[in-house]
Scaffold this motif. Structure first.
Motif, PDB file in Angstrom:
ATOM      1  N   THR A 158       0.827  -1.204   0.000  1.00  0.00           N
ATOM      2  CA  THR A 158       0.000   0.000   0.000  1.00  0.00           C
ATOM      3  C   THR A 158       0.863   1.257   0.000  1.00  0.00           C
ATOM      4  N   LEU A 159       1.836   1.293   0.883  1.00  0.00           N
ATOM      5  CA  LEU A 159       2.696   2.472   0.984  1.00  0.00           C
ATOM      6  C   LEU A 159       3.520   2.666  -0.287  1.00  0.00           C
ATOM      7  N   ALA A 160       4.029   1.576  -0.850  1.00  0.00           N
ATOM      8  CA  ALA A 160       4.829   1.677  -2.074  1.00  0.00           C
ATOM      9  C   ALA A 160       4.008   2.239  -3.233  1.00  0.00           C
ATOM     10  N   LEU A 161       2.779   1.756  -3.396  1.00  0.00           N
ATOM     11  CA  LEU A 161       1.912   2.253  -4.464  1.00  0.00           C
ATOM     12  C   LEU A 161       1.581   3.731  -4.244  1.00  0.00           C
ATOM     13  N   TYR A 162       1.303   4.084  -2.993  1.00  0.00           N
ATOM     14  CA  TYR A 162       0.975   5.476  -2.682  1.00  0.00           C
ATOM     15  C   TYR A 162       2.160   6.395  -3.005  1.00  0.00           C
TER      16      TYR A 162
END
Length: 202
Positions: free
Chosen positions: A107-111
């Motif tokens: 999630t954090l990487a995509l964000y």
């Protein structure tokens, strides 16, 4: 202060806190030999935090970005709900806590991809739809093995959807380098369903 401004302020605060925490863990938590190497790695790639395992040991995972940043601007024309999809490999038999941590990394990487103005993946309109119109909707699905995960990864990129595969550092439950979770989006549900409609909920 409006609800929208408050939500935005909380989101920025949370991202800032998590970023600071991750950098602190990477730069200062380890003593001696690997600190300089970790500092350089922090500047070059997305890294992820640890989780508390059932043995109460700290599990620091690293993730390598597979693929390229995808320009998803063409997806802005597609109406409807926008969501992020997290697809967990079942053959690794990760514990629920481990799987949750791996989903957080994705999630954090995509964000970070979609909110980085320096990235080809930068798409503030899609972020706005996902954050403020759809409440940061996420769905967690399952895939039986890495072969099918890799196929979904390629399919997503062919449709203009950003994708990210988390690779575990191998310090607790599974082998180092294992591809654990595939993150997709955020992207319109109408397009996402072309990839994930046959997958079961995790």
């Amino acid at each position: 202060m409006t609800a929208s401004n408050f939500t935005q302020l909380v989101s920025v605060g949370l991202v800032s806190f998590l970023t600071g925490f991750y950098i602190h863990q990477l730069l200062f938590a380890e003593s001696g030999k690997d600190s300089a190497k970790k500092s350089r790695a922090t500047l070059q790639r997305v890294t992820s935090s640890g989780e508390v395992s059932t043995e109460d040991s700290f599990d620091e995972d690293e993730s390598d970005d597979e693929g390229v940043d995808i320009n998803s601007l063409s997806l802005n024309e597609i109406p409807g709900e926008v969501r992020m999809t997290l697809i967990v490999r079942q053959d690794l038999k990760m514990g629920k806590g481990k799987a949750a941590a791996q989903c957080s990394h994705a999630t954090l990487a995509l964000y970070k991809k979609i909110t980085n103005p320096e990235s080809d993946a930068y798409n503030p309109e899609m972020v706005n739809r996902w954050e403020y119109r759809n409440g940061q909707a996420k769905i967690t699905l399952q895939v039986p093995n890495q072969e099918e995960m890799d196929s979904l990864f390629v399919h997503a990129m062919s449709l203009g959807i950003n994708a990210y595969i988390v690779h575990d550092a191998g310090r607790t439950q599974i082998a180092a380098g294992s591809a654990t979770v595939l993150g997709l989006g955020p992207a319109p549900k109408l397009v996402m369903d072309e990839i994930t409609s046959k997958l079961k909920l995790y």
